[in-house]
Design a protein around this motif. Sequence first.
Motif, PDB file in Angstrom:
ATOM      1  N   ALA A 109      13.492  16.061   3.892  1.00  0.00           N
ATOM      2  CA  ALA A 109      12.215  16.711   4.157  1.00  0.00           C
ATOM      3  C   ALA A 109      11.066  15.739   3.885  1.00  0.00           C
ATOM      4  CB  ALA A 109      12.073  17.967   3.302  1.00  0.00           C
ATOM      5  N   PHE A 110      11.216  14.933   2.837  1.00  0.00           N
ATOM      6  CA  PHE A 110      10.192  13.926   2.544  1.00  0.00           C
ATOM      7  C   PHE A 110      10.126  12.898   3.672  1.00  0.00           C
ATOM      8  CE2 PHE A 110       8.886   9.839   0.827  1.00  0.00           C
ATOM      9  CZ  PHE A 110       7.664  10.162   0.273  1.00  0.00           C
ATOM     10  N   TRP A 111      11.304  12.498   4.190  1.00  0.00           N
ATOM     11  CA  TRP A 111      11.315  11.560   5.321  1.00  0.00           C
ATOM     12  C   TRP A 111      10.578  12.167   6.515  1.00  0.00           C
ATOM     13  CZ3 TRP A 111      13.123  12.384  10.251  1.00  0.00           C
ATOM     14  CH2 TRP A 111      13.055  11.284  11.109  1.00  0.00           C
ATOM     15  N   ALA A 112      10.838  13.434   6.828  1.00  0.00           N
ATOM     16  CA  ALA A 112      10.208  14.075   7.980  1.00  0.00           C
ATOM     17  C   ALA A 112       8.694  14.114   7.819  1.00  0.00           C
ATOM     18  CB  ALA A 112      10.767  15.487   8.166  1.00  0.00           C
ATOM     19  N   GLU A 113       8.243  14.389   6.594  1.00  0.00           N
ATOM     20  CA  GLU A 113       6.799  14.442   6.359  1.00  0.00           C
ATOM     21  C   GLU A 113       6.192  13.046   6.480  1.00  0.00           C
ATOM     22  OE1 GLU A 113       3.641  16.136   3.014  1.00  0.00           O
ATOM     23  OE2 GLU A 113       5.804  16.410   2.754  1.00  0.00           O
ATOM     24  N   SER A 114       6.901  12.053   5.945  1.00  0.00           N
ATOM     25  CA  SER A 114       6.416  10.677   6.048  1.00  0.00           C
ATOM     26  C   SER A 114       6.363  10.221   7.494  1.00  0.00           C
ATOM     27  CB  SER A 114       7.322   9.753   5.230  1.00  0.00           C
ATOM     28  OG  SER A 114       6.878   8.419   5.285  1.00  0.00           O
ATOM     29  N   ALA A 115       7.393  10.602   8.300  1.00  0.00           N
ATOM     30  CA  ALA A 115       7.397  10.233   9.712  1.00  0.00           C
ATOM     31  C   ALA A 115       6.242  10.895  10.456  1.00  0.00           C
ATOM     32  CB  ALA A 115       8.729  10.632  10.351  1.00  0.00           C
ATOM     33  N   ALA A 116       5.902  12.123  10.054  1.00  0.00           N
ATOM     34  CA  ALA A 116       4.824  12.848  10.741  1.00  0.00           C
ATOM     35  C   ALA A 116       3.441  12.320  10.372  1.00  0.00           C
ATOM     36  CB  ALA A 116       4.919  14.339  10.414  1.00  0.00           C
ATOM     37  N   THR A 117       3.263  11.908   9.111  1.00  0.00           N
ATOM     38  CA  THR A 117       1.943  11.502   8.646  1.00  0.00           C
ATOM     39  C   THR A 117       1.696  10.004   8.771  1.00  0.00           C
ATOM     40  OG1 THR A 117       2.705  11.217   6.360  1.00  0.00           O
ATOM     41  CG2 THR A 117       1.907  13.410   7.009  1.00  0.00           C
ATOM     42  N   GLY A 118       2.779   9.215   8.862  1.00  0.00           N
ATOM     43  CA  GLY A 118       2.621   7.766   8.894  1.00  0.00           C
ATOM     44  C   GLY A 118       2.358   7.164   7.538  1.00  0.00           C
ATOM     45  N   ALA A 119       2.544   7.947   6.478  1.00  0.00           N
ATOM     46  CA  ALA A 119       2.291   7.451   5.128  1.00  0.00           C
ATOM     47  C   ALA A 119       3.353   6.443   4.722  1.00  0.00           C
ATOM     48  CB  ALA A 119       2.283   8.619   4.141  1.00  0.00           C
ATOM     49  N   PRO A 120       2.990   5.450   3.909  1.00  0.00           N
ATOM     50  CA  PRO A 120       3.978   4.463   3.457  1.00  0.00           C
ATOM     51  C   PRO A 120       5.027   5.098   2.556  1.00  0.00           C
ATOM     52  CG  PRO A 120       1.914   4.180   2.274  1.00  0.00           C
ATOM     53  CD  PRO A 120       1.644   5.182   3.355  1.00  0.00           C
ATOM     54  N   TRP A 121       6.218   4.548   2.580  1.00  0.00           N
ATOM     55  CA  TRP A 121       7.312   5.044   1.746  1.00  0.00           C
ATOM     56  C   TRP A 121       7.150   4.476   0.341  1.00  0.00           C
ATOM     57  CZ3 TRP A 121      10.960   8.468   3.541  1.00  0.00           C
ATOM     58  CH2 TRP A 121      12.065   8.715   2.708  1.00  0.00           C
ATOM     59  N   PRO A 122       7.258   5.310  -0.691  1.00  0.00           N
ATOM     60  CA  PRO A 122       7.098   4.800  -2.057  1.00  0.00           C
ATOM     61  C   PRO A 122       8.294   3.949  -2.485  1.00  0.00           C
ATOM     62  CG  PRO A 122       7.745   7.093  -2.107  1.00  0.00           C
ATOM     63  CD  PRO A 122       7.516   6.762  -0.659  1.00  0.00           C
ATOM     64  N   SER A 123       8.131   3.271  -3.587  1.00  0.00           N
ATOM     65  CA  SER A 123       9.236   2.475  -4.126  1.00  0.00           C
ATOM     66  C   SER A 123      10.357   3.392  -4.582  1.00  0.00           C
ATOM     67  CB  SER A 123       8.757   1.619  -5.297  1.00  0.00           C
ATOM     68  OG  SER A 123       8.419   2.444  -6.405  1.00  0.00           O
ATOM     69  N   GLU A 124      11.558   2.850  -4.651  1.00  0.00           N
ATOM     70  CA  GLU A 124      12.708   3.654  -5.060  1.00  0.00           C
ATOM     71  C   GLU A 124      12.526   4.244  -6.450  1.00  0.00           C
ATOM     72  OE1 GLU A 124      17.244   2.581  -6.020  1.00  0.00           O
ATOM     73  OE2 GLU A 124      16.698   2.233  -3.919  1.00  0.00           O
TER      74      GLU A 124
END
Length: 250
Positions: free
Chosen positions: A22-37
């Motif tokens: 779900a976090f991936w889907a939101e990131s893909a929709a918003t274009g926000a950078p992925w946080p560090s592991e």
Amino acid sequence: MAAPPSLAAPGGGAPSEALVRAFWAESAATGAPWPSEPDLAVALGVSRPALRESLTRLEAEGLIRRRRGDATYVNAPAARIVTRFDQQARFELALEDAGLVAEAEHLFAEQVVLDDATCQQLGVPTGAPGLAIGKRWRADGRVVMVALDRIPLVRSDGGRLPLPDPLQTPVRLFPLMQALRPDPIEWEIATPGASRPSRQEAEWFEDASLEAVLTLDLLGVSRRGDVYYRNRELHRPGAVPFGFVRSIRH
């Protein structure tokens, strides 16, 4: 720059891979950078090993790309693919994910003698009895997919399997296979193609003007390597975005 997606677990519940997706889907929709592991693990409340397992699966599916010493990159266009050739999922769920009203219908279920080509594909003796099942799916009232199953009622050694009541055969394939076979299905081998629909197939689609259908021929394989069923899907072109993701290795 777009604001980063929320990292809070809904309701304070136990995080899961579904939450990571779900976090991936939101990131893909918003274009926000992925946080560090480390930041993502802390925010989701999961262990680093558990998070790595989820991220490994996302990367294998072509949804993200990780590089040591670099950022994690999100494959945002992959979110546009509603149904993937390389993944097995209930079709009605794919339709609902596309914002459509999905409805599954049973067309027929009957015992048949399997043709020679099907017997060869399934690894059963020539002339083996089988179960033929036809189903179709509607999206917003229009027929968009027809599925034709062929299930042998004998094992590869010729031993008979119990015949379920055709009238009680469920629309979903896997509950039926669980009732017939002790070993679960582990893989589906999928072969895509296209064809001109027959008169009967056009009738199932309720569209005499339908000129072509996308086909997907599927073989269900057990962990022992036995082929337990053959399924042929006929899809109305353009009804649902199909595709798969190929990762480019540098």
